[in-house]
Design a protein around this motif. Structure first.
Motif, PDB file in Angstrom:
ATOM      1  N   GLN A 140       0.817  -1.213   0.000  1.00 30.16           N
ATOM      2  CA  GLN A 140       0.000   0.000   0.000  1.00 30.16           C
ATOM      3  C   GLN A 140       0.853   1.265   0.000  1.00 30.16           C
ATOM      4  N   TYR A 141       2.163   1.106   0.151  1.00 31.58           N
ATOM      5  CA  TYR A 141       3.068   2.249   0.274  1.00 31.58           C
ATOM      6  C   TYR A 141       4.072   2.277  -0.869  1.00 31.58           C
ATOM      7  N   GLN A 142       4.495   3.498  -1.213  1.00 30.53           N
ATOM      8  CA  GLN A 142       5.471   3.696  -2.289  1.00 30.53           C
ATOM      9  C   GLN A 142       6.898   3.388  -1.836  1.00 30.53           C
ATOM     10  N   SER A 143       7.172   3.536  -0.563  1.00 33.16           N
ATOM     11  CA  SER A 143       8.525   3.372  -0.037  1.00 33.16           C
ATOM     12  C   SER A 143       9.058   1.956  -0.219  1.00 33.16           C
ATOM     13  N   ASP A 144      10.362   1.865  -0.247  1.00 33.95           N
ATOM     14  CA  ASP A 144      11.057   0.576  -0.212  1.00 33.95           C
ATOM     15  C   ASP A 144      10.996   0.118   1.250  1.00 33.95           C
ATOM     16  N   ILE A 145      10.453  -1.065   1.494  1.00 35.96           N
ATOM     17  CA  ILE A 145      10.265  -1.535   2.872  1.00 35.96           C
ATOM     18  C   ILE A 145      10.984  -2.864   3.040  1.00 35.96           C
ATOM     19  N   LYS A 146      11.804  -2.950   4.064  1.00 34.05           N
ATOM     20  CA  LYS A 146      12.557  -4.169   4.369  1.00 34.05           C
ATOM     21  C   LYS A 146      12.238  -4.622   5.787  1.00 34.05           C
ATOM     22  N   LEU A 147      12.303  -5.929   6.000  1.00 33.62           N
ATOM     23  CA  LEU A 147      12.271  -6.499   7.338  1.00 33.62           C
ATOM     24  C   LEU A 147      13.697  -6.891   7.666  1.00 33.62           C
ATOM     25  N   VAL A 148      14.134  -6.616   8.879  1.00 36.42           N
ATOM     26  CA  VAL A 148      15.507  -6.902   9.289  1.00 36.42           C
ATOM     27  C   VAL A 148      15.477  -7.900  10.445  1.00 36.42           C
ATOM     28  N   PHE A 149      16.143  -9.041  10.240  1.00 36.18           N
ATOM     29  CA  PHE A 149      16.194 -10.093  11.259  1.00 36.18           C
ATOM     30  C   PHE A 149      17.591 -10.676  11.289  1.00 36.18           C
ATOM     31  N   LYS A 150      18.234 -10.550  12.436  1.00 42.24           N
ATOM     32  CA  LYS A 150      19.596 -11.059  12.626  1.00 42.24           C
ATOM     33  C   LYS A 150      20.547 -10.557  11.543  1.00 42.24           C
ATOM     34  N   GLY A 151      20.416  -9.283  11.196  1.00 39.07           N
ATOM     35  CA  GLY A 151      21.302  -8.668  10.217  1.00 39.07           C
ATOM     36  C   GLY A 151      20.943  -8.944   8.768  1.00 39.07           C
ATOM     37  N   VAL A 152      19.933  -9.747   8.522  1.00 36.47           N
ATOM     38  CA  VAL A 152      19.504 -10.057   7.159  1.00 36.47           C
ATOM     39  C   VAL A 152      18.284  -9.213   6.826  1.00 36.47           C
ATOM     40  N   GLU A 153      18.271  -8.621   5.636  1.00 32.88           N
ATOM     41  CA  GLU A 153      17.144  -7.816   5.196  1.00 32.88           C
ATOM     42  C   GLU A 153      16.354  -8.570   4.138  1.00 32.88           C
ATOM     43  N   ALA A 154      15.024  -8.443   4.199  1.00 30.47           N
ATOM     44  CA  ALA A 154      14.145  -9.064   3.211  1.00 30.47           C
ATOM     45  C   ALA A 154      13.134  -8.029   2.739  1.00 30.47           C
ATOM     46  N   ASN A 155      12.766  -8.119   1.482  1.00 26.09           N
ATOM     47  CA  ASN A 155      11.775  -7.236   0.893  1.00 26.09           C
ATOM     48  C   ASN A 155      10.413  -7.532   1.511  1.00 26.09           C
ATOM     49  N   ALA A 156       9.825  -6.543   2.165  1.00 25.63           N
ATOM     50  CA  ALA A 156       8.523  -6.728   2.819  1.00 25.63           C
ATOM     51  C   ALA A 156       7.378  -6.795   1.817  1.00 25.63           C
ATOM     52  N   LYS A 157       7.666  -6.571   0.547  1.00 25.97           N
ATOM     53  CA  LYS A 157       6.641  -6.646  -0.491  1.00 25.97           C
ATOM     54  C   LYS A 157       6.717  -7.969  -1.250  1.00 25.97           C
ATOM     55  N   SER A 158       7.462  -8.920  -0.704  1.00 28.98           N
ATOM     56  CA  SER A 158       7.638 -10.230  -1.321  1.00 28.98           C
ATOM     57  C   SER A 158       7.319 -11.330  -0.309  1.00 28.98           C
ATOM     58  N   VAL A 159       6.333 -12.171  -0.620  1.00 27.16           N
ATOM     59  CA  VAL A 159       5.990 -13.275   0.277  1.00 27.16           C
ATOM     60  C   VAL A 159       7.196 -14.194   0.452  1.00 27.16           C
ATOM     61  N   VAL A 160       7.887 -14.485  -0.640  1.00 22.30           N
ATOM     62  CA  VAL A 160       9.072 -15.353  -0.565  1.00 22.30           C
ATOM     63  C   VAL A 160      10.145 -14.715   0.314  1.00 22.30           C
ATOM     64  N   GLY A 161      10.331 -13.404   0.182  1.00 23.25           N
ATOM     65  CA  GLY A 161      11.314 -12.709   0.999  1.00 23.25           C
ATOM     66  C   GLY A 161      10.973 -12.751   2.479  1.00 23.25           C
ATOM     67  N   VAL A 162       9.703 -12.495   2.795  1.00 24.36           N
ATOM     68  CA  VAL A 162       9.258 -12.497   4.193  1.00 24.36           C
ATOM     69  C   VAL A 162       9.413 -13.895   4.788  1.00 24.36           C
ATOM     70  N   MET A 163       8.932 -14.901   4.064  1.00 22.87           N
ATOM     71  CA  MET A 163       9.033 -16.273   4.571  1.00 22.87           C
ATOM     72  C   MET A 163      10.484 -16.741   4.665  1.00 22.87           C
ATOM     73  N   GLY A 164      11.327 -16.218   3.784  1.00 23.67           N
ATOM     74  CA  GLY A 164      12.736 -16.597   3.773  1.00 23.67           C
ATOM     75  C   GLY A 164      13.490 -16.184   5.020  1.00 23.67           C
ATOM     76  N   LEU A 165      12.968 -15.233   5.767  1.00 18.80           N
ATOM     77  CA  LEU A 165      13.622 -14.840   7.018  1.00 18.80           C
ATOM     78  C   LEU A 165      13.514 -15.932   8.074  1.00 18.80           C
ATOM     79  N   ASP A 166      12.514 -16.800   7.919  1.00 14.55           N
ATOM     80  CA  ASP A 166      12.328 -17.933   8.829  1.00 14.55           C
ATOM     81  C   ASP A 166      12.234 -17.487  10.288  1.00 14.55           C
ATOM     82  N   VAL A 167      11.360 -16.502  10.527  1.00 12.05           N
ATOM     83  CA  VAL A 167      11.176 -16.033  11.899  1.00 12.05           C
ATOM     84  C   VAL A 167      10.134 -16.881  12.612  1.00 12.05           C
TER      85      VAL A 167
END
Length: 115
Positions: free
Chosen positions: A55-82
């Protein structure tokens, strides 16, 4: 330029303790957000989170244990394995970074639509 950045950081620290700006990139970064979902960010909550981020124009990342994932990608979010109880941060950069960071962090804190 650095004086302006320092001024923004000062205002952000004073009035918005839930995030900070990184001086080099002017990026909004949330405080750590705890994963409340019993099974972590699996497919359904990841998809719900991605829908919020998109819903947002900004580049959004999730950061977990120093690894960043694209918050606009289901694969990226799941890849963090939180997992439940893990803490992640939301990082946003762009024209609506503050609103984006707050909305995504709130979605995570709220369980991404799961009960």
């Amino acid at each position: 330029m650095h004086a302006a950045i320092d001024q923004i950081r000062l205002v952000a620290a004073r009035f918005h303790s839930d995030y900070r700006f990184e001086a080099s990139t002017m990026t909004a970064l949330s405080s750590p957000v705890t994963i409340v979902n019993a099974t972590g960010l699996h497919a359904r909550p990841a998809a719900n989170l991605v829908n919020v981020a998109k819903q947002y124009q900004s580049d959004i990342k999730l950061v977990f244990k120093g690894v960043e994932a694209n918050a606009k990608s289901v694969v990226g979010v799941m890849g963090l394995d939180v997992s439940k109880g893990d803490q992640i941060q939301v990082k946003a950069s762009g024209s609506d970074e503050d609103a984006a960071m707050k909305a995504v962090a709130a979605a995570i804190a709220g369980g991404c639509g799961e009960k």
